[in-house]
Enzyme design. Structure first.
Site, PDB file in Angstrom:
ATOM      1  N   PRO A  80       0.691  -1.420  -0.309  1.00  0.00           N
ATOM      2  CA  PRO A  80       0.063   0.109   0.010  1.00  0.00           C
ATOM      3  C   PRO A  80       1.254   0.732   0.063  1.00  0.00           C
ATOM      4  O   PRO A  80       0.025   2.008   0.074  1.00  0.00           O
ATOM      5  CB  PRO A  80      -1.153  -0.005   1.193  1.00  0.00           C
ATOM      6  N   LYS A 123       1.341   4.974 -15.318  1.00  0.00           N
ATOM      7  CA  LYS A 123       1.336   4.725 -14.426  1.00  0.00           C
ATOM      8  C   LYS A 123      -0.174   6.173 -13.074  1.00  0.00           C
ATOM      9  O   LYS A 123      -1.506   6.600 -13.062  1.00  0.00           O
ATOM     10  CB  LYS A 123       1.241   4.045 -13.324  1.00  0.00           C
ATOM     11  N   LYS A 170      -2.506   9.388  -2.653  1.00  0.00           N
ATOM     12  CA  LYS A 170      -1.240   8.792  -2.488  1.00  0.00           C
ATOM     13  C   LYS A 170      -0.323   9.280  -3.759  1.00  0.00           C
ATOM     14  O   LYS A 170       0.966   9.763  -4.388  1.00  0.00           O
ATOM     15  CB  LYS A 170      -1.102   7.619  -2.139  1.00  0.00           C
TER      16      LYS A 170
HETATM   17  N1  NAD Z   1      -7.566  -1.095  -4.924  1.00  0.00           N
HETATM   18  C1  NAD Z   1      -7.268  -0.734  -6.220  1.00  0.00           C
HETATM   19  O1  NAD Z   1      -8.322  -0.741  -7.279  1.00  0.00           O
HETATM   20  C2  NAD Z   1      -5.445  -0.863  -6.918  1.00  0.00           C
HETATM   21  C3  NAD Z   1      -5.482  -0.635  -8.338  1.00  0.00           C
HETATM   22  C4  NAD Z   1      -4.047  -0.696  -8.778  1.00  0.00           C
HETATM   23  C5  NAD Z   1      -3.346  -0.241  -7.953  1.00  0.00           C
HETATM   24  N2  NAD Z   1      -3.250  -1.081  -7.168  1.00  0.00           N
HETATM   25  C6  NAD Z   1      -2.110  -0.327  -6.561  1.00  0.00           C
HETATM   26  O2  NAD Z   1      -1.810  -1.497  -5.799  1.00  0.00           O
HETATM   27  C7  NAD Z   1      -1.054  -1.872  -4.127  1.00  0.00           C
HETATM   28  C8  NAD Z   1      -1.883  -1.824  -2.742  1.00  0.00           C
HETATM   29  O3  NAD Z   1      -3.525  -1.920  -3.356  1.00  0.00           O
HETATM   30  P1  NAD Z   1      -4.562  -2.623  -2.964  1.00  0.00           P
HETATM   31  O4  NAD Z   1      -5.908  -1.831  -2.667  1.00  0.00           O
HETATM   32  O5  NAD Z   1      -4.592  -3.772  -2.936  1.00  0.00           O
HETATM   33  O6  NAD Z   1      -4.192  -1.869  -0.740  1.00  0.00           O
HETATM   34  P2  NAD Z   1      -4.550  -3.482  -0.093  1.00  0.00           P
HETATM   35  O7  NAD Z   1      -4.374  -1.781   1.624  1.00  0.00           O
HETATM   36  O8  NAD Z   1      -5.780  -3.313   0.566  1.00  0.00           O
HETATM   37  O9  NAD Z   1      -3.728  -4.309   0.144  1.00  0.00           O
HETATM   38  C9  NAD Z   1      -1.948  -4.542   0.774  1.00  0.00           C
HETATM   39  C10 NAD Z   1      -1.551  -5.665   1.502  1.00  0.00           C
HETATM   40  O10 NAD Z   1      -0.193  -5.214   1.963  1.00  0.00           O
HETATM   41  C11 NAD Z   1      -0.684  -5.876   3.277  1.00  0.00           C
HETATM   42  N3  NAD Z   1       0.633  -4.970   3.589  1.00  0.00           N
HETATM   43  C12 NAD Z   1       0.936  -4.146   4.177  1.00  0.00           C
HETATM   44  N4  NAD Z   1       2.566  -3.414   4.237  1.00  0.00           N
HETATM   45  C13 NAD Z   1       3.321  -4.489   4.535  1.00  0.00           C
HETATM   46  C14 NAD Z   1       4.373  -5.369   4.840  1.00  0.00           C
HETATM   47  N5  NAD Z   1       5.701  -4.825   5.067  1.00  0.00           N
HETATM   48  N6  NAD Z   1       4.631  -6.712   4.522  1.00  0.00           N
HETATM   49  C15 NAD Z   1       3.782  -7.353   3.698  1.00  0.00           C
HETATM   50  N7  NAD Z   1       2.075  -7.205   3.595  1.00  0.00           N
HETATM   51  C16 NAD Z   1       2.163  -5.805   4.071  1.00  0.00           C
HETATM   52  C17 NAD Z   1      -1.443  -5.210   4.268  1.00  0.00           C
HETATM   53  O11 NAD Z   1      -1.415  -5.952   5.217  1.00  0.00           O
HETATM   54  C18 NAD Z   1      -2.668  -5.318   3.090  1.00  0.00           C
HETATM   55  O12 NAD Z   1      -3.162  -6.735   2.944  1.00  0.00           O
HETATM   56  C19 NAD Z   1      -1.430   0.100  -4.106  1.00  0.00           C
HETATM   57  O13 NAD Z   1      -0.140   0.207  -4.145  1.00  0.00           O
HETATM   58  C20 NAD Z   1      -2.195   0.416  -4.719  1.00  0.00           C
HETATM   59  O14 NAD Z   1      -1.670   1.327  -5.320  1.00  0.00           O
HETATM   60  C21 NAD Z   1      -4.192  -0.666  -6.248  1.00  0.00           C
END
Ligand code: NAD
Length: 296
Positions: free
Chosen positions: A66, A172, A241
Protein backbone atom coordinates in the site's frame (compact mmCIF):
# COMPACT_ATOMS: atom_id res chain seq x y z
CA UNK A 1 9.03 -20.39 -13.09
CA UNK A 2 6.79 -22.66 -11.08
CA UNK A 3 7.16 -21.37 -7.55
CA UNK A 4 5.77 -17.87 -7.18
CA UNK A 5 5.92 -15.68 -4.09
CA UNK A 6 3.25 -13.05 -3.42
CA UNK A 7 3.64 -10.36 -0.76
CA UNK A 8 0.65 -8.15 0.08
CA UNK A 9 -2.59 -10.15 -0.04
CA UNK A 10 -4.96 -7.18 -0.02
CA UNK A 11 -7.70 -5.97 -2.36
CA UNK A 12 -5.42 -6.43 -5.39
CA UNK A 13 -2.93 -9.02 -4.18
CA UNK A 14 -5.54 -11.56 -3.07
CA UNK A 15 -7.28 -12.00 -6.44
CA UNK A 16 -3.97 -11.82 -8.34
CA UNK A 17 -2.31 -14.47 -6.20
CA UNK A 18 -5.32 -16.78 -6.14
CA UNK A 19 -5.60 -16.57 -9.93
CA UNK A 20 -2.05 -17.92 -10.11
CA UNK A 21 -3.05 -20.79 -7.81
CA UNK A 22 -5.98 -21.50 -10.15
CA UNK A 23 -3.49 -21.65 -13.04
CA UNK A 24 -1.56 -24.41 -11.29
CA UNK A 25 1.38 -22.42 -9.90
CA UNK A 26 2.68 -23.19 -6.43
CA UNK A 27 2.10 -19.82 -4.73
CA UNK A 28 3.67 -18.83 -1.44
CA UNK A 29 2.20 -15.79 0.26
CA UNK A 30 3.10 -13.35 2.99
CA UNK A 31 1.10 -10.53 4.60
CA UNK A 32 1.27 -8.72 7.92
CA UNK A 33 -2.48 -9.30 8.21
CA UNK A 34 -2.99 -12.85 9.49
CA UNK A 35 -6.65 -12.89 8.40
CA UNK A 36 -5.57 -12.27 4.80
CA UNK A 37 -3.02 -15.11 5.10
CA UNK A 38 -5.76 -17.44 6.37
CA UNK A 39 -8.01 -16.56 3.43
CA UNK A 40 -5.07 -17.21 1.08
CA UNK A 41 -4.41 -20.65 2.61
CA UNK A 42 -8.11 -21.50 2.23
CA UNK A 43 -7.75 -20.65 -1.47
CA UNK A 44 -4.92 -23.20 -1.83
CA UNK A 45 -1.85 -21.04 -1.10
CA UNK A 46 1.03 -21.65 1.27
CA UNK A 47 2.38 -19.21 3.83
CA UNK A 48 5.91 -18.64 5.13
CA UNK A 49 6.86 -16.81 8.29
CA UNK A 50 9.32 -14.37 6.76
CA UNK A 51 9.77 -12.38 3.56
CA UNK A 52 13.29 -13.84 3.40
CA UNK A 53 11.86 -17.37 3.05
CA UNK A 54 10.11 -16.35 -0.18
CA UNK A 55 13.32 -14.81 -1.52
CA UNK A 56 15.20 -18.04 -0.89
CA UNK A 57 12.58 -20.42 -2.33
CA UNK A 58 10.73 -18.76 -5.18
CA UNK A 59 11.51 -18.28 -8.88
CA UNK A 60 9.56 -15.01 -9.02
CA UNK A 61 8.25 -12.82 -6.19
CA UNK A 62 5.46 -10.31 -6.85
CA UNK A 63 4.50 -7.58 -4.40
CA UNK A 64 1.30 -5.52 -4.06
CA UNK A 65 1.80 -3.14 -1.15
CA UNK A 66 0.00 0.00 0.00
CA UNK A 67 2.86 2.51 0.36
CA UNK A 68 6.46 3.34 -0.54
CA UNK A 69 7.35 2.66 3.12
CA UNK A 70 5.93 -0.87 2.98
CA UNK A 71 7.73 -1.53 -0.31
CA UNK A 72 11.01 -0.25 1.14
CA UNK A 73 10.65 -2.50 4.19
CA UNK A 74 9.82 -5.60 2.13
CA UNK A 75 12.59 -5.10 -0.46
CA UNK A 76 15.36 -3.38 1.46
CA UNK A 77 14.85 -4.47 5.07
CA UNK A 78 17.39 -6.69 6.86
CA UNK A 79 14.98 -9.61 6.43
CA UNK A 80 13.88 -8.32 3.05
CA UNK A 81 13.83 -9.64 -0.49
CA UNK A 82 17.05 -8.17 -1.87
CA UNK A 83 19.22 -9.35 1.03
CA UNK A 84 18.01 -12.96 0.73
CA UNK A 85 17.33 -13.50 -2.98
CA UNK A 86 19.15 -16.16 -4.97
CA UNK A 87 20.67 -15.01 -8.27
CA UNK A 88 18.06 -16.49 -10.67
CA UNK A 89 15.06 -14.83 -9.02
CA UNK A 90 12.94 -12.09 -10.64
CA UNK A 91 11.36 -9.54 -8.27
CA UNK A 92 8.32 -7.64 -9.57
CA UNK A 93 6.72 -4.77 -7.68
CA UNK A 94 3.14 -4.14 -8.87
CA UNK A 95 2.50 -1.45 -6.21
CA UNK A 96 2.22 2.21 -7.13
CA UNK A 97 5.11 3.93 -5.34
CA UNK A 98 7.21 7.05 -5.74
CA UNK A 99 9.49 6.86 -8.82
CA UNK A 100 12.42 7.44 -6.44
CA UNK A 101 11.51 4.21 -4.62
CA UNK A 102 11.65 2.28 -7.92
CA UNK A 103 15.17 3.68 -8.43
CA UNK A 104 16.30 2.95 -4.87
CA UNK A 105 15.23 -0.68 -5.14
CA UNK A 106 16.68 -1.06 -8.66
CA UNK A 107 20.07 0.24 -7.40
CA UNK A 108 20.09 -2.26 -4.53
CA UNK A 109 18.96 -5.07 -6.85
CA UNK A 110 21.71 -4.29 -9.37
CA UNK A 111 24.30 -4.29 -6.62
CA UNK A 112 23.04 -7.67 -5.40
CA UNK A 113 22.87 -9.06 -8.96
CA UNK A 114 19.12 -9.62 -8.76
CA UNK A 115 16.56 -8.88 -11.52
CA UNK A 116 13.89 -6.33 -10.64
CA UNK A 117 10.95 -4.85 -12.56
CA UNK A 118 8.72 -1.98 -11.43
CA UNK A 119 5.34 -2.98 -12.84
CA UNK A 120 2.38 -0.96 -11.60
CA UNK A 121 -1.08 -2.03 -12.73
CA UNK A 122 -4.38 -0.42 -13.65
CA UNK A 123 -7.85 -1.96 -13.82
CA UNK A 124 -8.84 -2.16 -10.17
CA UNK A 125 -10.06 -5.08 -8.11
CA UNK A 126 -12.41 -6.17 -10.90
CA UNK A 127 -9.46 -6.21 -13.31
CA UNK A 128 -7.45 -8.25 -10.81
CA UNK A 129 -10.33 -10.71 -10.39
CA UNK A 130 -11.11 -10.98 -14.09
CA UNK A 131 -7.44 -10.96 -15.25
CA UNK A 132 -7.98 -7.82 -17.32
CA UNK A 133 -5.32 -5.67 -15.62
CA UNK A 134 -3.01 -3.43 -17.59
CA UNK A 135 0.67 -3.76 -16.63
CA UNK A 136 3.00 -0.79 -17.23
CA UNK A 137 6.48 -2.14 -16.79
CA UNK A 138 9.79 -0.35 -16.36
CA UNK A 139 13.16 -2.17 -16.40
CA UNK A 140 15.02 -4.66 -18.56
CA UNK A 141 13.07 -5.74 -21.67
CA UNK A 142 14.80 -9.12 -21.56
CA UNK A 143 13.54 -9.78 -18.04
CA UNK A 144 10.09 -8.46 -19.03
CA UNK A 145 9.93 -11.01 -21.88
CA UNK A 146 11.03 -13.74 -19.51
CA UNK A 147 8.13 -13.10 -17.09
CA UNK A 148 5.55 -12.09 -19.71
CA UNK A 149 3.70 -15.46 -19.63
CA UNK A 150 3.25 -15.01 -15.89
CA UNK A 151 2.03 -11.41 -16.24
CA UNK A 152 -0.38 -12.55 -18.94
CA UNK A 153 -2.04 -14.85 -16.38
CA UNK A 154 -2.88 -11.71 -14.41
CA UNK A 155 -3.57 -9.07 -17.03
CA UNK A 156 -4.92 -8.62 -20.54
CA UNK A 157 -2.50 -5.84 -21.56
CA UNK A 158 1.15 -6.01 -20.57
CA UNK A 159 3.29 -3.11 -21.79
CA UNK A 160 7.03 -2.75 -21.49
CA UNK A 161 7.38 1.05 -21.28
CA UNK A 162 11.17 1.57 -21.28
CA UNK A 163 14.36 0.33 -19.64
CA UNK A 164 14.20 3.21 -17.14
CA UNK A 165 12.94 1.55 -13.98
CA UNK A 166 10.46 4.35 -13.16
CA UNK A 167 8.96 4.55 -16.69
CA UNK A 168 5.97 2.32 -15.87
CA UNK A 169 5.32 4.36 -12.75
CA UNK A 170 5.33 7.57 -14.79
CA UNK A 171 2.60 6.17 -17.06
CA UNK A 172 0.67 4.90 -14.05
CA UNK A 173 0.78 8.32 -12.34
CA UNK A 174 -0.54 10.01 -15.49
CA UNK A 175 -3.34 7.43 -15.47
CA UNK A 176 -4.19 8.09 -11.84
CA UNK A 177 -4.11 11.85 -12.22
CA UNK A 178 -6.81 11.37 -14.88
CA UNK A 179 -8.70 9.05 -12.51
CA UNK A 180 -8.64 11.82 -9.89
CA UNK A 181 -10.08 14.30 -12.41
CA UNK A 182 -12.79 11.93 -13.68
CA UNK A 183 -13.85 10.95 -10.17
CA UNK A 184 -14.20 14.61 -9.16
CA UNK A 185 -16.02 15.39 -12.43
CA UNK A 186 -18.54 12.55 -12.02
CA UNK A 187 -19.11 13.53 -8.36
CA UNK A 188 -20.01 17.12 -9.26
CA UNK A 189 -21.82 16.66 -12.60
CA UNK A 190 -24.27 14.10 -11.18
CA UNK A 191 -25.49 16.61 -8.57
CA UNK A 192 -27.13 18.65 -11.34
CA UNK A 193 -29.13 15.57 -12.37
CA UNK A 194 -30.20 15.11 -8.73
CA UNK A 195 -31.41 18.71 -8.51
CA UNK A 196 -33.26 18.49 -11.85
CA UNK A 197 -34.84 15.10 -10.98
CA UNK A 198 -33.15 13.22 -13.78
CA UNK A 199 -32.93 9.56 -12.89
CA UNK A 200 -29.26 8.59 -12.47
CA UNK A 201 -29.67 5.19 -14.16
CA UNK A 202 -31.22 6.85 -17.23
CA UNK A 203 -28.53 9.53 -17.19
CA UNK A 204 -25.89 6.80 -17.22
CA UNK A 205 -27.57 5.02 -20.15
CA UNK A 206 -27.61 8.25 -22.17
CA UNK A 207 -24.11 9.45 -21.31
CA UNK A 208 -22.70 5.98 -21.76
CA UNK A 209 -23.31 6.46 -25.50
CA UNK A 210 -22.22 10.13 -25.49
CA UNK A 211 -18.91 11.94 -25.11
CA UNK A 212 -19.48 12.34 -21.36
CA UNK A 213 -18.83 8.61 -21.01
CA UNK A 214 -15.71 7.40 -19.24
CA UNK A 215 -14.59 4.11 -17.74
CA UNK A 216 -14.38 5.86 -14.38
CA UNK A 217 -17.99 7.09 -14.71
CA UNK A 218 -19.03 3.51 -15.46
CA UNK A 219 -16.98 2.06 -12.60
CA UNK A 220 -17.84 4.69 -10.00
CA UNK A 221 -21.54 4.83 -10.88
CA UNK A 222 -22.40 1.19 -11.56
CA UNK A 223 -20.34 -0.47 -8.83
CA UNK A 224 -20.50 2.10 -6.05
CA UNK A 225 -22.86 5.11 -6.40
CA UNK A 226 -25.86 3.16 -7.76
CA UNK A 227 -25.30 0.43 -5.15
CA UNK A 228 -24.74 2.94 -2.31
CA UNK A 229 -21.81 0.75 -1.28
CA UNK A 230 -18.37 2.28 -0.87
CA UNK A 231 -16.48 -0.75 0.33
CA UNK A 232 -13.19 -0.53 -1.69
CA UNK A 233 -12.19 -0.97 -4.48
CA UNK A 234 -9.61 1.75 -4.62
CA UNK A 235 -9.55 3.92 -1.54
CA UNK A 236 -9.44 7.71 -1.30
CA UNK A 237 -6.12 7.29 0.60
CA UNK A 238 -4.52 5.25 -2.21
CA UNK A 239 -5.68 7.77 -4.81
CA UNK A 240 -4.33 10.63 -2.69
CA UNK A 241 -0.97 8.83 -2.42
CA UNK A 242 -0.78 8.59 -6.23
CA UNK A 243 -1.86 12.20 -6.79
CA UNK A 244 0.90 13.25 -4.39
CA UNK A 245 3.47 11.29 -6.43
CA UNK A 246 2.10 12.76 -9.68
CA UNK A 247 2.34 16.31 -8.34
CA UNK A 248 5.87 15.72 -7.01
CA UNK A 249 6.82 14.47 -10.47
CA UNK A 250 5.26 17.58 -12.07
CA UNK A 251 7.09 19.86 -9.64
CA UNK A 252 10.44 18.15 -10.22
CA UNK A 253 9.94 18.75 -13.94
CA UNK A 254 9.03 22.43 -13.41
CA UNK A 255 5.46 21.89 -14.60
CA UNK A 256 2.74 24.17 -13.33
CA UNK A 257 -0.55 22.21 -13.27
CA UNK A 258 -3.02 24.49 -11.47
CA UNK A 259 -6.16 22.32 -11.65
CA UNK A 260 -4.21 19.24 -10.53
CA UNK A 261 -3.03 21.22 -7.49
CA UNK A 262 -6.65 21.97 -6.58
CA UNK A 263 -7.45 18.30 -7.02
CA UNK A 264 -4.72 17.28 -4.56
CA UNK A 265 -6.06 19.82 -2.04
CA UNK A 266 -9.60 18.46 -2.51
CA UNK A 267 -8.66 14.82 -1.89
CA UNK A 268 -6.53 15.81 1.13
CA UNK A 269 -9.59 17.47 2.66
CA UNK A 270 -11.74 14.44 1.86
CA UNK A 271 -9.27 12.13 3.59
CA UNK A 272 -9.06 14.43 6.60
CA UNK A 273 -12.86 14.31 6.88
CA UNK A 274 -12.59 10.54 7.47
CA UNK A 275 -13.36 9.11 4.01
CA UNK A 276 -9.83 7.71 3.52
CA UNK A 277 -10.64 4.00 3.71
CA UNK A 278 -13.75 4.23 1.48
CA UNK A 279 -13.71 3.72 -2.28
CA UNK A 280 -12.84 6.91 -4.18
CA UNK A 281 -16.39 6.98 -5.64
CA UNK A 282 -17.53 8.16 -2.19
CA UNK A 283 -16.51 11.66 -3.28
CA UNK A 284 -19.99 11.78 -4.88
CA UNK A 285 -21.63 11.48 -1.41
CA UNK A 286 -19.37 14.16 0.04
CA UNK A 287 -20.20 16.59 -2.78
CA UNK A 288 -23.90 15.72 -2.40
CA UNK A 289 -23.80 16.49 1.32
CA UNK A 290 -21.99 19.79 0.85
CA UNK A 291 -24.02 20.93 -2.16
CA UNK A 292 -27.26 20.32 -0.21
CA UNK A 293 -25.94 22.68 2.42
CA UNK A 294 -25.18 25.12 -0.34
CA UNK A 295 -21.48 25.10 0.60
CA UNK A 296 -20.08 23.03 -2.23
N1 NAD B 1 -7.16 -1.18 -5.21
C1 NAD B 1 -7.06 -0.84 -6.48
O1 NAD B 1 -8.04 -0.68 -7.20
C2 NAD B 1 -5.67 -0.66 -7.10
C3 NAD B 1 -5.57 -0.57 -8.50
C4 NAD B 1 -4.30 -0.44 -9.08
C5 NAD B 1 -3.18 -0.37 -8.28
N2 NAD B 1 -3.30 -0.43 -6.90
C6 NAD B 1 -2.07 -0.37 -6.11
O2 NAD B 1 -1.82 -1.69 -5.62
C7 NAD B 1 -1.23 -1.63 -4.31
C8 NAD B 1 -2.08 -2.43 -3.34
O3 NAD B 1 -3.37 -1.86 -3.28
P1 NAD B 1 -4.57 -2.58 -2.50
O4 NAD B 1 -5.81 -1.82 -2.84
O5 NAD B 1 -4.53 -4.05 -2.71
O6 NAD B 1 -4.15 -2.26 -0.98
P2 NAD B 1 -4.60 -3.03 0.33
O7 NAD B 1 -4.36 -2.09 1.45
O8 NAD B 1 -5.97 -3.62 0.14
O9 NAD B 1 -3.56 -4.26 0.41
C9 NAD B 1 -2.22 -4.13 0.81
C10 NAD B 1 -1.85 -5.38 1.61
O10 NAD B 1 -0.47 -5.28 1.96
C11 NAD B 1 -0.31 -5.71 3.30
N3 NAD B 1 0.92 -5.13 3.85
C12 NAD B 1 1.15 -3.85 4.22
N4 NAD B 1 2.43 -3.69 4.61
C13 NAD B 1 3.02 -4.90 4.49
C14 NAD B 1 4.31 -5.39 4.75
N5 NAD B 1 5.28 -4.58 5.20
N6 NAD B 1 4.58 -6.69 4.52
C15 NAD B 1 3.60 -7.52 4.05
N7 NAD B 1 2.34 -7.12 3.80
C16 NAD B 1 2.06 -5.83 4.01
C17 NAD B 1 -1.58 -5.26 4.00
O11 NAD B 1 -1.80 -5.99 5.20
C18 NAD B 1 -2.63 -5.52 2.93
O12 NAD B 1 -3.16 -6.83 3.03
C19 NAD B 1 -1.14 -0.13 -3.98
O13 NAD B 1 0.16 0.33 -4.25
C20 NAD B 1 -2.17 0.52 -4.88
O14 NAD B 1 -1.86 1.86 -5.16
C21 NAD B 1 -4.52 -0.61 -6.31
Amino acid sequence: MNKIGFIGLGNMGMPMSTNLIEDGYQVIGFDLNKQAEEEFVNAGGEIREKVADLAKECDVVLTSLPSSEAVEAVFLGVDGLIAHSHKEIVLIDTSTVAPEMNEKIADAATEAGVAFLAAPVSGGVIGAEQRTLTFMVGGSEKVFKQVLPLLQCLGANCFHVAKDIDSGTTVKLINNLLIGFYTAGVSEALQIANKKNIDLDRLFDMLNVSYGQSRIYERNYKTFIAEQDYNPGFTISLLLKDLGFAMDLAEKNQLNLPISKQLLKLYREVEQEGYGDKDMAVLYERVKKLSRKGIG
